[in-house]
Design a protein around this motif. Structure first.
Motif, PDB file in Angstrom:
ATOM      1  N   THR A 103      -0.493   5.297   4.979  1.00 57.76           N
ATOM      2  CA  THR A 103       0.892   5.218   4.461  1.00 57.76           C
ATOM      3  C   THR A 103       1.755   5.002   5.523  1.00 57.76           C
ATOM      4  OG1 THR A 103      -0.208   6.895   2.847  1.00 57.76           O
ATOM      5  CG2 THR A 103       2.182   6.763   3.155  1.00 57.76           C
ATOM      6  N   HIS A 104       1.719   5.580   6.834  1.00 56.57           N
ATOM      7  CA  HIS A 104       2.746   5.395   7.591  1.00 56.57           C
ATOM      8  C   HIS A 104       2.742   3.770   8.032  1.00 56.57           C
ATOM      9  CE1 HIS A 104       4.945   5.840  11.457  1.00 56.57           C
ATOM     10  NE2 HIS A 104       4.154   5.125  12.002  1.00 56.57           N
ATOM     11  N   GLU A 105       1.528   3.243   7.968  1.00 55.70           N
ATOM     12  CA  GLU A 105       1.642   1.844   8.617  1.00 55.70           C
ATOM     13  C   GLU A 105       2.146   0.986   7.310  1.00 55.70           C
ATOM     14  OE1 GLU A 105      -1.871  -0.863   8.030  1.00 55.70           O
ATOM     15  OE2 GLU A 105      -1.830  -0.616  10.394  1.00 55.70           O
ATOM     16  N   ALA A 106       1.882   1.613   6.095  1.00 53.66           N
ATOM     17  CA  ALA A 106       2.763   0.642   5.047  1.00 53.66           C
ATOM     18  C   ALA A 106       4.028   0.781   5.149  1.00 53.66           C
ATOM     19  CB  ALA A 106       2.167   1.281   3.715  1.00 53.66           C
ATOM     20  N   GLN A 107       4.514   2.135   5.304  1.00 50.64           N
ATOM     21  CA  GLN A 107       5.930   2.438   5.245  1.00 50.64           C
ATOM     22  C   GLN A 107       6.676   1.420   6.343  1.00 50.64           C
ATOM     23  OE1 GLN A 107       7.698   5.184   3.408  1.00 50.64           O
ATOM     24  NE2 GLN A 107       9.183   3.714   3.831  1.00 50.64           N
ATOM     25  N   CYS A 145       8.402  -7.819  -3.301  1.00 51.67           N
ATOM     26  CA  CYS A 145      10.010  -7.551  -3.578  1.00 51.67           C
ATOM     27  C   CYS A 145      10.095  -6.977  -5.135  1.00 51.67           C
ATOM     28  CB  CYS A 145      10.813  -9.124  -3.909  1.00 51.67           C
ATOM     29  SG  CYS A 145      11.295  -9.821  -2.208  1.00 51.67           S
ATOM     30  N   SER A 146       9.184  -7.566  -6.001  1.00 51.43           N
ATOM     31  CA  SER A 146       9.346  -7.047  -7.426  1.00 51.43           C
ATOM     32  C   SER A 146       8.992  -5.490  -7.617  1.00 51.43           C
ATOM     33  CB  SER A 146       8.321  -7.759  -8.269  1.00 51.43           C
ATOM     34  OG  SER A 146       6.954  -7.217  -7.889  1.00 51.43           O
ATOM     35  N   LYS A 147       8.433  -4.785  -6.478  1.00 57.78           N
ATOM     36  CA  LYS A 147       8.105  -3.390  -6.555  1.00 57.78           C
ATOM     37  C   LYS A 147       9.357  -2.484  -6.198  1.00 57.78           C
ATOM     38  CE  LYS A 147       3.807  -4.372  -7.609  1.00 57.78           C
ATOM     39  NZ  LYS A 147       3.326  -4.136  -9.162  1.00 57.78           N
ATOM     40  N   ASN A 148      10.351  -3.274  -5.777  1.00 56.46           N
ATOM     41  CA  ASN A 148      11.637  -2.500  -5.212  1.00 56.46           C
ATOM     42  C   ASN A 148      12.949  -3.038  -5.777  1.00 56.46           C
ATOM     43  OD1 ASN A 148       9.967  -1.007  -2.757  1.00 56.46           O
ATOM     44  ND2 ASN A 148       9.609  -3.301  -2.649  1.00 56.46           N
ATOM     45  N   LEU A 150       0.827  -1.137   0.049  1.00 57.11           N
ATOM     46  CA  LEU A 150       0.016   0.018   0.031  1.00 57.11           C
ATOM     47  C   LEU A 150       0.820   1.124  -0.177  1.00 57.11           C
ATOM     48  CD1 LEU A 150      -2.776  -0.852   2.400  1.00 57.11           C
ATOM     49  CD2 LEU A 150      -3.026  -0.454   0.011  1.00 57.11           C
ATOM     50  N   LEU A 151       2.038   1.211   0.163  1.00 55.35           N
ATOM     51  CA  LEU A 151       2.948   2.393   0.286  1.00 55.35           C
ATOM     52  C   LEU A 151       2.881   3.183  -0.930  1.00 55.35           C
ATOM     53  CD1 LEU A 151       5.214   3.911   1.814  1.00 55.35           C
ATOM     54  CD2 LEU A 151       6.824   2.420   0.864  1.00 55.35           C
ATOM     55  N   GLN A 200      -7.066   3.159  -3.530  1.00 53.87           N
ATOM     56  CA  GLN A 200      -6.695   1.868  -3.070  1.00 53.87           C
ATOM     57  C   GLN A 200      -6.493   1.853  -1.444  1.00 53.87           C
ATOM     58  OE1 GLN A 200      -3.397   1.503  -5.586  1.00 53.87           O
ATOM     59  NE2 GLN A 200      -4.584  -0.108  -6.914  1.00 53.87           N
ATOM     60  N   LYS A 201      -6.035   2.775  -1.127  1.00 52.23           N
ATOM     61  CA  LYS A 201      -5.710   3.164   0.544  1.00 52.23           C
ATOM     62  C   LYS A 201      -6.949   3.235   1.076  1.00 52.23           C
ATOM     63  CE  LYS A 201      -1.026   5.072  -0.135  1.00 52.23           C
ATOM     64  NZ  LYS A 201      -0.073   6.165   0.020  1.00 52.23           N
ATOM     65  N   GLN A 202      -7.941   3.989   0.529  1.00 50.38           N
ATOM     66  CA  GLN A 202      -9.208   4.191   1.322  1.00 50.38           C
ATOM     67  C   GLN A 202     -10.054   2.794   1.417  1.00 50.38           C
ATOM     68  OE1 GLN A 202     -10.908   7.112  -1.130  1.00 50.38           O
ATOM     69  NE2 GLN A 202     -10.227   9.013   0.133  1.00 50.38           N
ATOM     70  N   ARG A 203      -9.997   2.131   0.522  1.00 50.70           N
ATOM     71  CA  ARG A 203     -10.676   0.777   0.235  1.00 50.70           C
ATOM     72  C   ARG A 203      -9.829  -0.084   1.295  1.00 50.70           C
ATOM     73  NH1 ARG A 203     -10.647   1.432  -5.416  1.00 50.70           N
ATOM     74  NH2 ARG A 203      -8.674   0.069  -5.735  1.00 50.70           N
TER      75      ARG A 203
END
Length: 307
Positions: free
Chosen positions: A54-58, A99-102, A29-30, A36-39
């Protein structure tokens, strides 16, 4: 000591694997859209604003990044026994999407998975449920399939994957063995990477470079055909060729371009014809060999249909 560290790492990986789906979803969710975050917040039934999500995702993202970094810097502890090696593979399989997103994390994770896979050649366990080859090949398949173009653009990564593929052939003849399904998983991931190459010359070079161990093994098995040969071993090599051709057809623009497919078909048939002819002549009465030949022929004919 090292044994104590290994047990700690293994326990941590097992725990993370159990909660992997929830953690991975939150970490992803970051970089999600506000909608998408609201959902996600509504799904949790919590009264969270976007900053909190966002903070939790981070937090989850940073924690997972640290775990991957720890694994990358502790490979000597990860490959010393079959159980830990399996735990590493299982963990990376479940977190492959994140992993694929980073890109830097993806490179580190793939390197760990490949190191663990190659180490599995020398690892065994009396518990048949512990399968380091299966877990690590599954991890490589998932990581490679999630971001094939990332690896295709990296020559060092391609060379490392080629080395891993050769290792799978060494393992196939090793006393610990490697199951056909495990080799198939690794082949599927590597095929997705190579099939994403957009340069026809690079694709053809990598295509046949990747197939070379299979072609050599096929010729070696059937050139030395004897009454003592286990036909299932030869059948597996033929089936693996079919898997490779199938995955290339599914994955890449080059393989699906008119004349290129036809040229590749002719070249491929020329390279494997000797081995296939020996297989048909020497083992035409063996069901597993006949079925494997039929499977490969179907894939090659399908390849021709694209020309």
């Amino acid at each position: 000591g090292g044994a104590h560290v290994t047990v700690q790492v293994e326990a941590a990986l097992v725990c993370l694997s159990f909660v992997s789906l929830d953690i991975a979803k939150r970490a992803l969710l970051l970089h999600a859209t506000p909608a998408q975050k609201q959902r996600a917040a509504r799904a949790k039934g919590a009264n969270l604003d976007l900053n909190q999500v966002t903070h939790e995702a981070q937090v989850h993202h940073d924690s997972l990044t640290k775990v991957i970094s720890l694994l990358a810097n502790s490979t000597q502890f990860l490959v010393c026994n079959a159980m830990t090696c399996s735990a590493v593979g299982r963990f990376l399989t479940k977190f492959a999407q994140w992993c694929s997103k980073n890109p830097p994390v993806l490179d580190a994770a793939a390197n760990v998975a490949l190191t663990a896979f190659k180490a599995a050649v020398n690892l065994s366990d009396s518990n048949e449920a512990i399968r380091p080859f299966f877990e690590t090949s599954s991890a490589l398949r998932n990581l490679l399939s999630r971001a094939p173009q990332h690896f295709a653009s990296n020559q060092a990564a391609l060379a490392a994957l080629s080395d891993g593929w050769v290792t799978s052939y060494m393992a196939a003849g090793h006393e610990l063995g490697i199951e056909f399904e495990d080799r198939q998983a690794l082949a599927s991931g590597i095929c997705r990477v190579l099939a994403s190459l957009n340069d026809p010359a690079a694709f053809q070079s990598n295509f046949f470079g990747f197939l070379q161990p299979a072609i050599m093994m096929l010729g070696e098995i059937f050139d030395k055909a004897s009454a003592k040969l286990d036909p299932s071993r030869g059948a597996d090599e033929i089936k693996l060729l079919a898997v490779v051709v199938r995955n290339f057809k599914l994955g890449g623009p080059i393989i699906n371009q008119g004349g290129e497919a036809g040229n590749l078909l002719l070249l491929l048939i020329g390279k494997v014809w000797n081995g296939l002819e020996q297989a048909a002549k020497g083992f035409g009465d063996k069901v597993e060999v006949v079925e494997a030949l039929e499977d490969l022929m179907r894939e090659l004919v399908g390849m021709e249909g694209r020309a």
